[in-house]
Design an enzyme around this catalytic site. Structure first.
Site, PDB file in Angstrom:
ATOM      1  N   ASN A  13     -20.869  10.368 -37.205  1.00  0.00           N
ATOM      2  CA  ASN A  13     -20.448   9.111 -36.713  1.00  0.00           C
ATOM      3  C   ASN A  13     -21.536   8.053 -37.030  1.00  0.00           C
ATOM      4  OD1 ASN A  13     -18.261  10.132 -35.498  1.00  0.00           O
ATOM      5  ND2 ASN A  13     -19.049  10.510 -33.543  1.00  0.00           N
ATOM      6  N   GLY A  41     -22.853  11.395 -33.984  1.00  0.00           N
ATOM      7  CA  GLY A  41     -22.131  12.694 -34.232  1.00  0.00           C
ATOM      8  C   GLY A  41     -22.741  13.767 -33.647  1.00  0.00           C
ATOM      9  N   ASP A 251     -34.490   7.938 -21.975  1.00  0.00           N
ATOM     10  CA  ASP A 251     -33.001   7.953 -22.409  1.00  0.00           C
ATOM     11  C   ASP A 251     -32.920   9.634 -22.693  1.00  0.00           C
ATOM     12  OD1 ASP A 251     -30.992   7.990 -23.901  1.00  0.00           O
ATOM     13  OD2 ASP A 251     -31.885   6.658 -25.407  1.00  0.00           O
ATOM     14  N   GLY A 256     -29.494  17.083 -25.483  1.00  0.00           N
ATOM     15  CA  GLY A 256     -28.585  18.295 -25.824  1.00  0.00           C
ATOM     16  C   GLY A 256     -28.624  19.007 -26.899  1.00  0.00           C
ATOM     17  N   ASP A 257     -28.586  17.856 -28.144  1.00  0.00           N
ATOM     18  CA  ASP A 257     -28.465  18.153 -29.390  1.00  0.00           C
ATOM     19  C   ASP A 257     -29.846  18.714 -30.030  1.00  0.00           C
ATOM     20  OD1 ASP A 257     -25.954  17.278 -29.692  1.00  0.00           O
ATOM     21  OD2 ASP A 257     -26.526  15.130 -30.010  1.00  0.00           O
ATOM     22  N   ALA A 287     -36.899  14.939 -26.934  1.00  0.00           N
ATOM     23  CA  ALA A 287     -35.810  14.004 -27.061  1.00  0.00           C
ATOM     24  C   ALA A 287     -35.553  12.847 -26.092  1.00  0.00           C
ATOM     25  CB  ALA A 287     -34.556  14.496 -27.470  1.00  0.00           C
TER      26      ALA A 287
END
Ligand code: ADP
Length: 354
Positions: A13, A41, A251, A256-257, A287
């Site tokens: 995305n 995405g 943030d 999770g990614d 992250a």
């Protein structure tokens, strides 16, 4: 780190974000700051995360033949991701997320999946030539492309002997039967607390117990991420819990990614589950220290540095791996709340089958 080979079948995305003083009411117009574009995405995020973490990554997915599609393709290439399995569909729009962020962080997201929803099973076959993954590959999947395609990819990769890892996010409401089949077709399942509770409504008091219960749905290994509190996991050798790394989080987008990419790489490379979860927690924590999705994803060197700092400061190598504790949920303490020091405190609790 050795160069593991990872295949990602998933979404791409463009995220367009505008920060506003307050979110508009229906029918209202509110002026905001300049648009910030970010590649996103879950599929692309995890592919880029894995590439930064040192893997050789091949992405399979669909974009539109619009300007955004061209830009997203270029960004993958710049990150060193092989985009030979990403096609641009004529007459179709690329996936797009319209994000409006209030200054305090509250936000609304409107998602147009666009080309991602055209990734059906015949399209997957076309993009892969029928070979999703080779035996030495690890396949990493999420649920932002049609479920039957994710199932077909998992079955093909597993049939070829590849390790298959599913991040069951976002969790679909239906069809549950296909989801059940999918859980039976993957080796590793990664979910957050909400998804874990959504898959097995009879939530257990302990997350480690919930992970163990989720193994009953099919995956050999189940990992539940717990935000700042780290993660718990259950596998054939038993359960383990990893406390969160203490970092200055700004943030959580992308955490999770990064976690999923690192976990898939480590497990694909044969790293034992507790160590793989620990390294994934370090990637996830890093992250959170920077804003944005792909812009926040850490490198392998940053993960090494965080782990080294921890090892020097607090971790006693090997001790947890030799612990012989009965495999009961009672034996697994969930990690303590993170401390607010700069040296990340760290703790691994591992529990083996007796
Ligand atoms: P998701 O974004 O998919 O809900 P989580 O919020 O559970 O996933 O985050 C994934 C992982 O990132 C966690 O398991 C943890 O290791 C790490 N993480 C997330 N938030 C923090 C935080 N505030 N501090 C340290 N680590 C974090």
């Amino acid at each position: 780190m050795s160069s593991e080979r990872l295949v990602v079948v998933g979404s791409l995305n463009m995220d367009l974000s505008v920060t506003v003083p307050r979110l508009p009411q229906p029918g209202e117009t509110v002026s905001g700051a300049d648009v910030v574009r970010g590649a996103g995405g879950k599929g692309a995020n995890q592919a880029v995360a894995a590439a930064r973490l040192g893997a050789e990554v091949r992405m399979i997915g669909l974009l539109g033949d619009d300007a955004l599609g061209g830009e997203l393709r270029e960004r993958l290439a710049l990150e060193g991701v092989d985009s030979g399995g990403v096609a641009q569909l004529p007459g179709v729009a690329s996936g797009l997320a319209l994000i409006v962020v209030q200054q305090d962080g509250e936000n609304t997201i409107t998602l147009s999946p666009g080309a991602n929803h055209h990734l059906d099973v015949p399209a997957l076959d076309n993009l892969t030539g029928g070979t999703v993954a080779s035996p030495a590959d690890t396949l990493l999947l999420q649920l932002e492309v049609p479920l039957p395609t994710v199932l077909a990819a998992a079955r093909a990769a597993r049939g070829a002997g590849a390790l298959t890892v599913l991040n069951a996010a976002p969790l679909p409401q239906s069809p549950r039967e296909v989801l059940a089949e999918l859980l039976g077709a993957v080796d590793v399942l990664v979910v957050n607390e909400t998804e874990a509770a959504g898959l097995l409504p009879a939530a257990h008091a302990e997350w480690a117990e919930q992970a163990r219960a989720l193994r009953g749905l099919g995956p050999d290994t189940v990992v539940i991420t717990l935000g700042a509190e780290g993660a718990v996991a259950a596998g054939p050798q038993g359960a383990c819990a990893e406390s969160g790394f203490s970092v200055r989080a700004v943030d959580a987008v992308g955490a999770g990614d990064a976690f999923c990419a690192q976990l898939a790489l480590s497990l694909g490379g044969g790293t034992p589950l507790p160590e793989a979860v620990r390294r994934a927690c370090a990637a996830g924590a890093l992250a959170t220290t920077r804003p944005g999705a792909q812009s926040s994803l850490p490198s392998a060197a940053e993960v090494d540095a965080l782990l080294d700092g921890v090892t020097d400061a607090a971790h006693v190598p090997g001790a947890a791996h030799d612990t012989d504790v009965p495999d009961t949920a009672d034996g697994i303490g969930l990690p303590d709340a993170p401390h607010d020091t700069d040296v990340p405190p760290h703790e691994t609790n591992e529990v083996h089958h007796a």
